[in-house]
Design an enzyme around this catalytic site. Structure first.
Site, mmCIF file in Angstrom:
data_model
loop_
_atom_site.group_PDB
_atom_site.id
_atom_site.type_symbol
_atom_site.label_atom_id
_atom_site.label_comp_id
_atom_site.label_asym_id
_atom_site.label_seq_id
_atom_site.Cartn_x
_atom_site.Cartn_y
_atom_site.Cartn_z
ATOM 1 N N GLY A 19 0.836 -1.205 0.000
ATOM 2 C CA GLY A 19 0.000 0.000 0.000
ATOM 3 C C GLY A 19 0.863 1.244 0.000
ATOM 4 C CG ASP A 44 -4.203 0.014 -2.768
ATOM 5 O OD1 ASP A 44 -5.157 -0.364 -3.476
ATOM 6 O OD2 ASP A 44 -4.307 0.919 -1.904
ATOM 7 C CE1 TYR A 49 -4.852 6.622 0.077
ATOM 8 C CE2 TYR A 49 -3.451 5.037 -1.029
ATOM 9 C CZ TYR A 49 -4.551 5.323 -0.267
ATOM 10 O OH TYR A 49 -5.361 4.289 0.155
ATOM 11 C CE LYS A 78 -7.490 2.350 -2.761
ATOM 12 N NZ LYS A 78 -6.169 2.852 -2.340
ATOM 13 C CG HIS A 111 -10.344 6.346 -2.197
ATOM 14 N ND1 HIS A 111 -9.116 6.940 -2.361
ATOM 15 C CD2 HIS A 111 -10.292 5.764 -0.978
ATOM 16 C CE1 HIS A 111 -8.370 6.715 -1.296
ATOM 17 N NE2 HIS A 111 -9.072 6.014 -0.434
ATOM 18 C CB THR A 258 12.476 0.099 6.584
ATOM 19 O OG1 THR A 258 11.929 -1.044 7.263
ATOM 20 C CG2 THR A 258 12.300 1.334 7.455
HETATM 21 N N1 LIG Z 1 -9.409 2.283 0.818
HETATM 22 C C1 LIG Z 1 -9.086 2.963 1.869
HETATM 23 O O1 LIG Z 1 -9.812 3.841 2.320
HETATM 24 C C2 LIG Z 1 -7.787 2.683 2.551
HETATM 25 C C3 LIG Z 1 -7.591 3.131 3.858
HETATM 26 C C4 LIG Z 1 -6.392 2.821 4.460
HETATM 27 C C5 LIG Z 1 -5.415 2.118 3.785
HETATM 28 N N2 LIG Z 1 -5.624 1.723 2.504
HETATM 29 C C6 LIG Z 1 -4.585 1.018 1.721
HETATM 30 O O2 LIG Z 1 -4.119 -0.073 2.477
HETATM 31 C C7 LIG Z 1 -2.698 0.030 2.660
HETATM 32 C C8 LIG Z 1 -2.335 -0.667 3.930
HETATM 33 O O3 LIG Z 1 -2.974 -0.044 5.059
HETATM 34 P P1 LIG Z 1 -2.168 0.290 6.343
HETATM 35 O O4 LIG Z 1 -1.092 1.253 5.995
HETATM 36 O O5 LIG Z 1 -3.110 0.684 7.405
HETATM 37 O O6 LIG Z 1 -1.497 -1.123 6.637
HETATM 38 P P2 LIG Z 1 -0.737 -1.722 7.857
HETATM 39 O O7 LIG Z 1 0.374 -2.504 7.246
HETATM 40 O O8 LIG Z 1 -1.736 -2.362 8.755
HETATM 41 O O9 LIG Z 1 -0.155 -0.506 8.688
HETATM 42 C C9 LIG Z 1 1.025 0.181 8.346
HETATM 43 C C10 LIG Z 1 1.712 0.518 9.649
HETATM 44 O O10 LIG Z 1 2.230 -0.685 10.187
HETATM 45 C C11 LIG Z 1 3.590 -0.523 10.498
HETATM 46 N N3 LIG Z 1 4.299 -1.740 10.071
HETATM 47 C C12 LIG Z 1 4.441 -2.225 8.824
HETATM 48 N N4 LIG Z 1 5.132 -3.381 8.840
HETATM 49 C C13 LIG Z 1 5.452 -3.616 10.134
HETATM 50 C C14 LIG Z 1 6.159 -4.635 10.776
HETATM 51 N N5 LIG Z 1 6.692 -5.655 10.113
HETATM 52 N N6 LIG Z 1 6.267 -4.576 12.132
HETATM 53 C C15 LIG Z 1 5.756 -3.557 12.830
HETATM 54 N N7 LIG Z 1 5.072 -2.548 12.262
HETATM 55 C C16 LIG Z 1 4.919 -2.576 10.924
HETATM 56 C C17 LIG Z 1 4.082 0.681 9.737
HETATM 57 O O11 LIG Z 1 4.961 1.326 10.601
HETATM 58 P P3 LIG Z 1 6.112 2.343 10.125
HETATM 59 O O12 LIG Z 1 5.378 3.531 9.618
HETATM 60 O O13 LIG Z 1 6.857 2.606 11.384
HETATM 61 O O14 LIG Z 1 6.901 1.619 9.093
HETATM 62 C C18 LIG Z 1 2.831 1.480 9.490
HETATM 63 O O15 LIG Z 1 2.661 2.445 10.514
HETATM 64 C C19 LIG Z 1 -2.432 1.531 2.554
HETATM 65 O O16 LIG Z 1 -1.105 1.864 2.233
HETATM 66 C C20 LIG Z 1 -3.377 1.888 1.429
HETATM 67 O O17 LIG Z 1 -2.814 1.516 0.190
HETATM 68 C C21 LIG Z 1 -6.815 1.987 1.880
#
Ligand SMILES: NC(=O)c1ccc[n+]([C@@H]2O[C@H](COP(=O)([O-])OP(=O)(O)OC[C@H]3O[C@@H](n4cnc5c(N)ncnc54)[C@H](OP(=O)(O)O)[C@@H]3O)[C@@H](O)[C@H]2O)c1
Length: 304
Positions: A19, A44, A49, A78, A111, A258
């Protein structure tokens, strides 16, 4: 990485996606490159964004560095809420393509089901700070314009995001081209089982976002059931949560920023059945993002 076929022969989506909801432009580039290098082939994106340009740059650089071609990756973006009027859909789609530097998209999603006042301001508000919704366009009007994009050949599949089961059903029934994918928040605290069952029955890919609880603390990554299983199976809590999502038949998006976390999150394997069942028995219920009730994105900094 396993792939899920999309309905109507619209290609195959790698179940694990990267994402790009990353507010910082430079981090968007390094994180996207890191994801490509780690093996992610599903990206995605979203007009909202405000970083499609940076994602596009990282993908172009990655093609050469990783020895891959466009057909090797699956890219989604989106349509934002301010572009729901049918005449705005194709221009918005084309503008995203240009920013991403791509000739076609694998998937284009609405979206959110909420239409905002059309225009260049992505967050239109009245003087009291209330969102200005657009009552002159229906979701079905927008959906028909999305179908035309598939007809024209630059978009292989279309779908919806941040939709409830009650919102999805009428679009599914009326659609000439059925939604191929539904993207919603989902994790062990919000399993969305009813929506998932409907999607399975109708061959719609259920694509989960925030599988790690968006990294909020304390949260899923610290949940004692998840960390207990992680210790038992020799994986990290993030790997356990992603494996659970795939094992229950969903596709899933994660945002490692990262290169090390990208490699960690890509390295998932099936959980033992008892661990899978233990996660299914978690009773905590929590929605982290209220976008589904307002159309206002919960995880995007409002100032951007
Ligand atoms: N349709 C929608 O309305 C909508 C809404 C939200 C998201 N999305 C999509 O879904 C994607 C994923 O959502 P999300 O960003 O909420 O996903 P997520 O992977 O649940 O959360 C990302 C967070 O998790 C942390 N993280 C990632 N890998 C990790 C690991 N191995 N260990 C510990 N912490 C970890 C990251 O921290 P750091 O920042 O410290 O790396 C970041 O803060 C988004 O990028 C976007 O493309 C869509």
């Amino acid at each position: 990485m396993k792939r899920i076929p999309l309905s109507h022969g619209a290609g195959q989506m790698p179940v694990l996606g990267f994402g790009t909801l990353i507010p910082d432009a430079a981090v968007t580039i390094t994180a996207t490159k890191g994801a490509l290098e780690a093996g992610f082939r599903h990206f995605d994106c979203a007009e909202r964004y405000l970083n499609e340009l940076e994602v596009g740059k990282a993908l172009q650089a990655g093609f050469a560095d990783c020895g891959i071609v466009r057909e090797d990756i699956f890219v989604t973006t989106k349509l934002w809420n301010t572009n729901h009027r049918p005449e705005r859909v194709e221009p918005a789609f084309e503008a995203s393509l240009v920013r991403l530097g791509l000739a076609y998209l694998d998937l284009y999603l609405i979206h959110t089901p909420f239409a905002f006042q059309p225009g260049d301001n992505q967050d239109p508000r009245d003087e009291n700070g209330n969102v200005l919704y657009d009552r002159d366009v229906t979701l079905l009007d927008t959906w028909k314009a999305m179908e035309s994009l598939v007809d024209h050949g630059k978009c292989r599949a279309v779908g919806l995001s941040d939709i409830t089961l009650d919102g999805l059903k009428p679009i599914y029934e009326a659609a000439r081209i059925k939604p191929a994918v539904v993207q919603v928040e989902s994790h062990p605290y919000l399993p969305e089982t009813e929506l998932l069952e409907f999607c399975k029955e109708k061959a719609i890919v259920f694509l989960a976002f925030a599988p790690l609880g968006h990294g909020m603390k304390p949260g899923l990554l610290e949940d004692p059931v998840i960390s207990g299983i992680a210790t038992r199976v020799g994986k990290t809590p993030a790997q356990v949560l992603l494996a659970w999502a795939v094992q229950r038949g969903t596709a899933v998006l994660t945002t490692p920023k990262t290169a090390a976390r990208a490699r960690e999150n890509f390295d998932i394997s099936a959980l033992p059945e008892n661990a899978f069942d233990e996660i299914n028995r978690i009773e905590t219920r929590l929605r982290l993002n209220n976008v589904v009730t307002t159309g206002v994105p919960g995880f995007i900094p409002q100032s951007k």
